[in-house]
Each structure stands twice: as structure tokens, then as C-alpha cells.
Design an enzyme around this catalytic site. Structure first.
Site: not given
Length: 535
Positions: A191, A195-196, A213, A247
Site C-alpha cells: 500500500g 499507511v506503511g 511493499e 505501484c
């Protein structure tokens, strides 16, 4: 579906299943992988329908970029799991030359996989095959932003896989927050960087390792030596699949003004060829996932001071943004500061490869770097002078199809990697193992460690433990010693047997013992073969 309030029990049940030892046998892992493949084969149409509802994803993209990707990953696990699970023997020093030294792959336990909405099937289940192969129990959290795909994952997983070892948790921020309060043995998140960071902070409470990731602005460098017809096709395809919501999509282009002019014209022609005069009506383009992301992209278009060369059309009701190419963008514009994650492609003018290297290095490390050039010096300069999660020369995105290449970011674009065996090792603990017997020789080599301590013992230990670069041929000496010892012993025992009949039986037993001991290495099989010839 698992609701909030039940999550502690869900994780506890999975941990109990893991501690029972159920997931460790090869046969169990293989059966789960085969069932996962069966799930993908038997439900292809339903999965395509769900992806169509969430992203209006074309059938070809749904099958080739999500379902078939998963199939191939699971097939790779089935084909290689036995060799992956096998102990890996490592080199030894003089003191340990009579020992066995190896790496044993232990499953981590109960792991959490948090998928993303842009490829909601592939990114939720992509790490699952490796996690199963490694012998783990898995909690799967699909993205709530792709509700149709989340629902079908929650429906299908308990039908095909062990219900206690593999569970799906649906829900939004509340459920995710509660889930992250639980203790896992590994968290795999795909994501955004924002948020990571939240996931990493939650994992730190339990010292849980994470794979992140993430993403970032993946640059493209094109020089005058590139075949622009092929470059345009490969670049535009990579940018437009999933309507840019990838991504590793090309985020911006670095090239000279001369290349820019030619590139823009070729992209204009190709967009018309692929998507028609009105791309919005084309069945080959996805849609933006939701209103919030559409507004974000629309604001990028409104705020740019650059020149919109191609596209720019948009429709909020249809969640549509046309494939758009912009030149003369300002480097301080929002479109050049954050990951675009949509069908907008800025082009920045640079005069040389050195200027491109400098431009890339002044920004966060990207997830991927793309280089279109026939010049080896240019390729090597970008490979050796920049840092990125991966690099592709003269194509884009296709490196994800190579399971022998680890996929992952560096710095702000992520940490850790996966695909193929790298997923297996991500979800495994590499346990170091040394096995020693009680032989006199082994004890002699190690006796200098015992008190009383003496200067001569220090010297001997230093000599024995010194790290030396040993020629590879010398690493065979222990094996050759065992081989010749076995052959010599055969002749010695045969001599005794010729003189004493009583030894005939003992002779046969001795051979069996010789064969079954000494770690059963291949060279000893050869020794026993010679022994059999003597018989």
C-alpha cells in the site's frame, strides 16, 4: 467474514492450529497449494466479474495481470517446494570439518497479509503461496476499497483451504486497527507509504518483522539511441494498464527536448490506435477506484502549469481520467512531488544521462527505474549510480513475471522482497544448525577451549579458527578422506574374512554401518559402490 470483536479469537485459533504441527508436513503444504490452484481455475469467471465491478478491469488484464500471475506463482511453489524445504548445507572451518553445518527453514507461525485495492486479487493472494510453502498459518486482510474482490476472497478461501489455518478478515479502518493490535510473527503489507508507517509502528509493539511493499515515483530515462517506436509501445502500455494505478507504473519521463518532441507525437498516434478517438468509450481502459482518488488526480491536472500535450479529459461520474501527457512541468508542482498513481505522464527535459542521474538521486529512492537506451555506458551509469528497488532496461513492468528476481523497494519505496523462493524465505526463519558427534578426533580439535587456559592454547585456537580463503578443491578433502578410509577398510575387513569365516557376517554388517553413517553424502555412496564391487 470475520467481524470486529472476534479477531483475538481468530488469531488465537490460527496459532493453536500452527502449534499443533499441522502445517509442517510437506504433504499438507502441497495439498493446500493444489487447492489454491484449483480455486483459481474453477472461479476465473467470478473473479473477473469482481474485478470488473471494482475497477472495470478488462478481461485480459484481469486474467493476465492478476489470475494467471497467481496461478504461475502457485505452480512455482508446487514445483519447487520440496527443494525449498530441504536443509541447505554450508561451508565449514577446520575445527568443524567433521561436523554437519546447515540451514533449516522453520515456518514463522501466524502471519498477516494486507492486500491493496489496485490489484486486489494479486496483491492479497500473491504472497499466500510462499507463506503456505513455508508452513505458516495466514490471516488475509483484503482492501475494503475493492469490496467485490474482498467479498469473493472471503467466500472462496474457506471453501478450498484449511478453515483454521487460513482466515479472511474483511472491513475498514476499525477492523484493520484492531487487527494490528494482535501479535503476528510477520506482517506483509502492500500500500501507500503513509499507511506503511502506521503498520510498521504497530508491528514494533510486538517486535514483529514486516515486509512493506510501498511505491513512489518510478522514473523513466530515454535517450536518442532508443528505438522510439518500440519504446513508445512498451512505455504507454505500462502506464495505461489499470489506468495507471500500478505501484511500478512509469511516473515521469526524463529525456532531451529532441526525444520529447518525437515521443509525444508517437504517443498521440498510439493512443488513438489503441483506444480510438474517444478513449472513454474504449473497453480496454479501467476506471479510477473511487471518488477520492479521482479528485486527487483531477486536482493534479488543475494545478499544473505545464502544457497538456495529450488528453486531459475527465468525467467524475464515470471515474474517468484520459491518458494524459504533460510537458514543461515545474519541478515544485504537486504532480512532481507525490506518486501520481493514475494515467498522467509528465515529461521533464534533461540534457544528459549525468543530469538524469542527479535528478533521480535528489529524490526518494524509487520502487523501479526504467531505462530505454541501446548505449551500454548509459545503462551501466544508471545501474551503478542510482538506487532503486529494481531496474528494467528497454521495457517496463515485465520484471514482475520473473519469479527468480526478488521484487521489493528500498528506502521510502519499501523494505523486504518476495516472488518465487524469495516469498518462501520471507515467511521462513533460517535456523542455523550444527551437528557434532562424540568422536575422538572432534574432541581433540576442540579441546583447547577447556581450562586451564594457556598461551599455547590461544595460539592453537587462533590457528584453527583463522578465517582463510580455502581453494574449492580442498573443500573435498573430508569427503575424499572418508572415501579412501571406506575403501581401505573394505580390503582390511575382507582380509580378515578370508582367514576367519566368522567374519563373513560381520563383514556385511560393517558395510551397512559404513554406508548408513557419515552423513550419507554422495561421495560415500560411491565408496559403498566400490565396496560392493569387492564383495
Amino acid at each position: 467474514m470475520v467481524s470486529t470483536g472476534q479477531l483475538t479469537r481468530v488469531v488465537a485459533n490460527s496459532r493453536a492450529a500452527f502449534l499443533s504441527g499441522r502445517t509442517r508436513p510437506l504433504a499438507w503444504r502441497m495439498s493446500q497449494l493444489e487447492n489454491l490452484l484449483k480455486m483459481l481455475d474453477e472461479n476465473e469467471a467470478a473473479i473477473c466479474e469482481a474485478l470488473g465491478k471494482d475497477l472495470r478491469k478488462p478481461k485480459q488484464e484481469s486474467i493476465c495481470l492478476e489470475i494467471e500471475f497467481l496461478r504461475n506463482d502457485v505452480r512455482g511453489c508446487i514445483n519447487n517446494i520440496e527443494s525449498w524445504m530441504a536443509d541447505y548445507y554450508v561451508e565449514k572451518n577446520i575445527v568443524t570439518m567433521m561436523d554437519t553445518t546447515l540451514i533449516h527453514y522453520d515456518p514463522l507461525g501466524v502471519v498477516l497479509i494486507m492486500g491493496a485495492w489496485n490489484y486486489p486479487m494479486m496483491l492479497s493472494l500473491g504472497p499466500l503461496g510462499g507463506a503456505i510453502s513455508a508452513g505458516n498459518c495466514v490471516i488475509i486482510k483484503p482492501s475494503e476499497l475493492a469490496p467485490a474482490t474482498s467479498s469473493i476472497i472471503a467466500t472462496l478461501i474457506p471453501r478450498y483451504l484449511d478453515k483454521e489455518c487460513f482466515q479472511v478478515v474483511e472491513g475498514g479502518i476499525t477492523e484493520t486497527t484492531e487487527l494490528l493490535e494482535e501479535r503476528f510473527d510477520h506482517i506483509f503489507f502492500t500500500g501507500s507509504g503513509a499507511v506503511g508507517k502506521i503498520v510498521r509502528e504497530a508491528a514494533n509493539k510486538h517486535l514483529t518483522p514486516v515486509t512493506l511493499e510501498l511505491g513512489g515515483k518510478s522514473p523513466v530515462y530515454i535517450d536518442s539511441s532508443a528505438d522510439l517506436d518500440i519504446t513508445t509501445r512498451r512505455l504507454l502500455w505500462a502506464k495505461c494498464i489499470n489506468l495507471g494505478q500500478t505501484c511500478i507504473a512509469p511516473d515521469y519521463v526524463l529525456c532531451s527536448k529532441e526525444v520529447e518532441v518525437k515521443l509525444v507525437e508517437k504517443m498521440r498516434s498510439l493512443i488513438g490506435e489503441w483506444y480510438g478517438n474517444d478513449p472513454q468509450k474504449s473497453p480496454n481502459l479501467c476506471r479510477i477506484i473511487n471518488n477520492r482518488n479521482w479528485e486527487r488526480l483531477h486536482n493534479l491536472l488543475k494545478s499544473t502549469k505545464g502544457k497538456v500535450e495529450i488528453g486531459g479529459e475527465n468525467d467524475s461520474k464515470d471515474l474517468y481520467i484520459a491518458p494524459t501527457v504533460i510537458t514543461e512541468v515545474g519541478l515544485d508542482e504537486p504532480i512532481m512531488l507525490d506518486e501520481i498513481f493514475g494515467p498522467i505522464l509528465p515529461i521533464v527535459s534533461v540534457k544528459s544521462v549525468d543530469e538524469a542521474v542527479d535528478f533521480i538521486n535528489k529524490r526518494d529512492k524509487p520502487l523501479t527505474l526504467y531505462v530505454f537506451s541501446s548505449n551500454k555506458a548509459t545503462q551501466n551509469a544508471l545501474k551503478s549510480k542510482t538506487s532503486s528497488g529494481s531496474m528494467v532496461v528497454n521495457d517496463a513492468v515485465v520484471h514482475l513475471s520473473v519469479e527468480t528476481l526478488p521484487f521489493g523497494g528500498v528506502g521510502a519505496s519499501g523494505m523486504g522482497g518476495y516472488h518465487g523462493k524469495y516469498t518462501f524465505t520471507t515467511f521462513s526463519h533460517q535456523k542455523s544448525v550444527l551437528v557434532r558427534d562424540f568422536s575422538a578426533l572432534g574432541e581433540y580439535l576442540g579441546e583447547t577451549r577447556y581450562p586451564p587456559y594457556e598461551d599455547w592454547k590461544i595460539k592453537r585456537m587462533g590457528l584453527l579458527l583463522k578465517n582463510r580463503k580455502i581453494p574449492k578443491c580442498l573443500s573435498l578433502l573430508p569427503y575424499l578422506a572418508c572415501f579412501f578410509l571406506g575403501v581401505a577398510s573394505v580390503f582390511f575387513v575382507k582380509l580378515l574374512a578370508n582367514n576367519f569365516n566368522f567374519f563373513d557376517f560381520c563383514f556385511i554388517m560393517y558395510g551397512c554401518i559404513l554406508y548408513s553413517s557419515l552423513y550419507q553424502r554422495p561421495i560415500l555412496h560411491l565408496a559403498f559402490f566400490c565396496y560392493s564391487l569387492v564383495l
